[in-house]
Design a protein around this motif. Structure first.
Motif, short mmCIF file in Angstrom:
data_model
loop_
_atom_site.label_atom_id
_atom_site.label_comp_id
_atom_site.label_asym_id
_atom_site.label_seq_id
_atom_site.Cartn_x
_atom_site.Cartn_y
_atom_site.Cartn_z
N THR B 76 0.82 23.46 -8.87
CA THR B 76 0.04 23.76 -7.52
C THR B 76 0.11 22.27 -6.81
O THR B 76 0.16 22.07 -5.68
N ALA B 77 -0.08 21.37 -7.73
CA ALA B 77 -0.34 19.94 -7.09
C ALA B 77 1.04 19.70 -6.36
O ALA B 77 1.38 19.09 -5.49
N ALA B 87 -1.88 15.00 1.58
CA ALA B 87 -2.85 15.97 1.87
C ALA B 87 -4.15 15.57 1.40
O ALA B 87 -4.46 15.03 0.56
N ARG B 88 -5.40 16.07 2.31
CA ARG B 88 -6.78 15.88 2.18
C ARG B 88 -7.12 17.40 1.47
O ARG B 88 -6.99 18.32 2.20
N THR B 98 -8.32 19.04 -10.97
CA THR B 98 -8.47 17.74 -10.42
C THR B 98 -7.53 16.75 -10.81
O THR B 98 -7.00 15.93 -9.97
N SER B 99 -7.27 16.49 -12.28
CA SER B 99 -6.20 15.41 -12.55
C SER B 99 -4.89 15.66 -12.07
O SER B 99 -4.21 14.76 -11.69
N LEU B 106 -2.43 13.20 -4.12
CA LEU B 106 -3.23 13.88 -3.21
C LEU B 106 -4.66 13.20 -3.04
O LEU B 106 -5.34 12.76 -4.02
N THR B 107 -5.29 13.64 -1.86
CA THR B 107 -6.71 12.79 -1.74
C THR B 107 -7.72 13.93 -1.94
O THR B 107 -7.71 15.12 -1.39
N LEU B 108 -8.49 13.99 -2.87
CA LEU B 108 -9.54 14.81 -3.25
C LEU B 108 -10.95 14.42 -2.40
O LEU B 108 -11.58 13.25 -2.44
N THR B 109 -11.27 15.41 -1.60
CA THR B 109 -12.39 15.03 -0.46
C THR B 109 -12.94 16.41 -0.34
O THR B 109 -12.48 17.55 -0.58
#
Lengths: 255, 255
Positions: B76-77, B87-88, B98-99, B106-109
Motif C-alpha cells: 500500500t505504501a 503525499a499527505r 504507519t511504519s 509519505l507524510t502522516l497527518t
C-alpha cells in the motif's frame, strides 16, 4: 381532516432544521394539543434519551414531554422485549439505547448473549465489535436501530449508525433486522405506544425515503411536507406516492 | 521447474498453520536459499511490521529476514508513493501500516489529507472514522490494505480489515482501491521489490480466493498447495485453474 386522531411526526426537516425551529410545525403541534389529539415525535436518533429530545423541543417552544418522544432505540427495545421479555442483550450504542433496553426490562450483558443490538456509538471500540461478532457467529440475533449511513454535524457528514453496523454485517455475513424508518417496525411499535389504529393514524415527515416509506410499509396514510430533504420533483420518480403533500404544515387544518 | 527464478510465498496455510510450522515448507524455503533463488513472503496482514513477521518465521526455523517479508501495508505504501511521492496521508491502522507509510517517505497527518489509507486497527475510534469520512467526502483518495472480512483468533473469527473499512465505504459511498490479495497490485509491487519478471515468477499459496486469484490477475503462474483452506474438490467450480496443484510442497522439485 378529522379522520386522523393520532399523529406520528418526524423531527429534523419537519419540526426543526438543525437548531432552527419551523414555525408552522410549532403551531401544528400546539393545535394537536388544543384538540387533544395524541401524537408522538418519531426519530431514528438512537443515541439520545427521550428526555434529551423533549428538552430540545421544549427549548424551541414546542409542546413535548418525554412521553411524546419515540426513538429508534425505544422501538428496538420494545421489539426485542416482545420477542423475548427477559432476553440477554449485548448493546453497542449510547445512552439512548442502553437506557431504553434497561427500561424495557432486558438484561444488558456480555455473557451468553441472545441478542446483539447496535446503534450509533461514538465510543465504539474494536473489543465491542469483537464481542458482537463472536456472539452473532454463535447464534445471537442481530438487531440494528436504524440504517442511516450519515450523521449531519457542523463538521459535515459523519459516519451514521448504518455504516458502523456494517462492520458486524460484513464480518459475520448476517444482515441485521433494522427497526428504524423506513422499516414498518418502528411505526407499528409507535402506534401501539400511542394506542392509535392504523386507519386513524397519519405519518408526517419531510423525507420520502425514510418517513413516508415507513408509513407506506406500515400501511398507514402519510403526509409529506416540503420543508426538508425531499423535493416535489423527486416524487415523480417514486412508485407509491404519499397520501398528501403540502409545502408547509400551516396548510394542514386540524378540526 | 527451473523456469521459475523468483517466488512469492503465502504464509498462513502455506508455511505454517496458526502457530505450527509446515515441515515441507521449511525444506522448500531452505532449498530456495541453497539455490540462491530470491523469494518474498507475501501476506495480507497489515498490522505487523516485516521484522515481527520475520521473527515469527525465524523462531519456526524458516530462513526469513526482514527483506524477505512483503505485507499488504508495504504494498500500500509503495503504491501510494508511486502515485504521489510526498503525499499527505491519514492512516487508520496499526504499527505495520504507519511504519510502512513513513518508510516510504509519505507524510502522516490529519490535516489537508490527500489519501485516506486504512487497514486493520484494533485501536479504532469513532473520531478516526470521522476524520477519514470527512477527508474522503472532501476528495481524498481512499486506499485499503486488504479486504479480508474475518481475522482468525483463538477466540474465533474477529472483525477483519475489510469489515472495518466498510464503515468508510458505506458512509461515503466511495469504494476504496484494495491493495492486498486477491488484487494484482500487491503482486506487481512484490515483483518490483524482488526484481523478478512475470514469466519467471511463481505465486505459491493455499487459498484459491486470495493467493491464486492474485497470481492469475497479475498474469503470473501459480502453485496451489493443498495444505490450507482450499480443498481439491472446490477447484472444480472455479473458472481459471492454478497453473499447478500439489498436496505438499515436498512434491515440488527445485533444480
Amino acid at each position: 381532516m378529522a379522520k386522523y386522531t393520532g399523529f406520528l411526526i418526524d423531527l429534523d426537516g419537519t419540526v426543526y432544521n438543525g437548531t432552527e425551529k419551523i414555525e408552522a410545525a410549532v403551531e401544528f403541534v400546539s393545535k394537536l394539543n388544543e384538540k387533544g389529539y395524541p401524537y408522538l415525535f418519531l426519530t431514528n436518533n438512537s443515541s439520545k434519551t427521550p428526555k434529551a429530545v423533549a428538552d430540545k423541543l421544549t427549548a424551541m417552544g414546542i409542546v413535548a414531554k418525554e412521553e411524546h418522544v419515540f426513538t429508534s432505540s425505544m422501538a428496538t427495545a420494545a421489539y426485542v422485549a416482545e420477542q423475548k421479555p427477559d432476553a440477554r442483550v449485548y448493546a453497542i450504542g449510547e445512552d439512548g439505547l442502553t437506557s431504553a433496553l434497561a427500561e424495557a426490562g432486558l438484561t444488558l450483558t456480555d455473557q451468553n448473549i441472545e441478542y446483539v443490538v447496535m446503534g450509533l456509538d461514538r465510543q465504539l471500540s474494536y473489543e465491542k465489535l469483537a464481542i458482537g461478532a463472536l456472539a452473532i457467529r454463535n447464534g445471537a440475533k442481530f438487531i440494528a436501530t436504524n440504517a442511516d449511513v450519515a450523521l449531519p454535524s457542523e463538521r459535515g457528514f459523519l459516519p451514521g449508525s448504518g455504516s458502523l453496523i456494517s462492520v458486524l454485517a460484513v464480518t459475520t455475513g448476517v444482515t441485521p433486522t433494522y427497526i428504524g424508518k423506513p422499516e414498518a417496525i418502528i411505526v407499528d411499535q409507535a402506534m401501539e405506544q400511542l394506542g392509535s389504529e392504523k386507519a386513524n393514524t397519519l405519518m408526517v415527515g419531510d423525507n420520502y425515503q425514510t418517513d413516508i416509506l415507513a408509513g407506506i410499509r406500515a400501511g398507514i396514510d402519510s403526509l409529506l411536507v416540503l420543508s426538508g430533504v425531499t423535493k416535489e420533483t423527486e416524487l415523480e420518480q417514486v412508485g407509491e406516492k404519499p397520501t398528501f403533500m403540502i409545502k408547509s404544515l400551516s396548510e394542514w387544518s386540524i378540526e
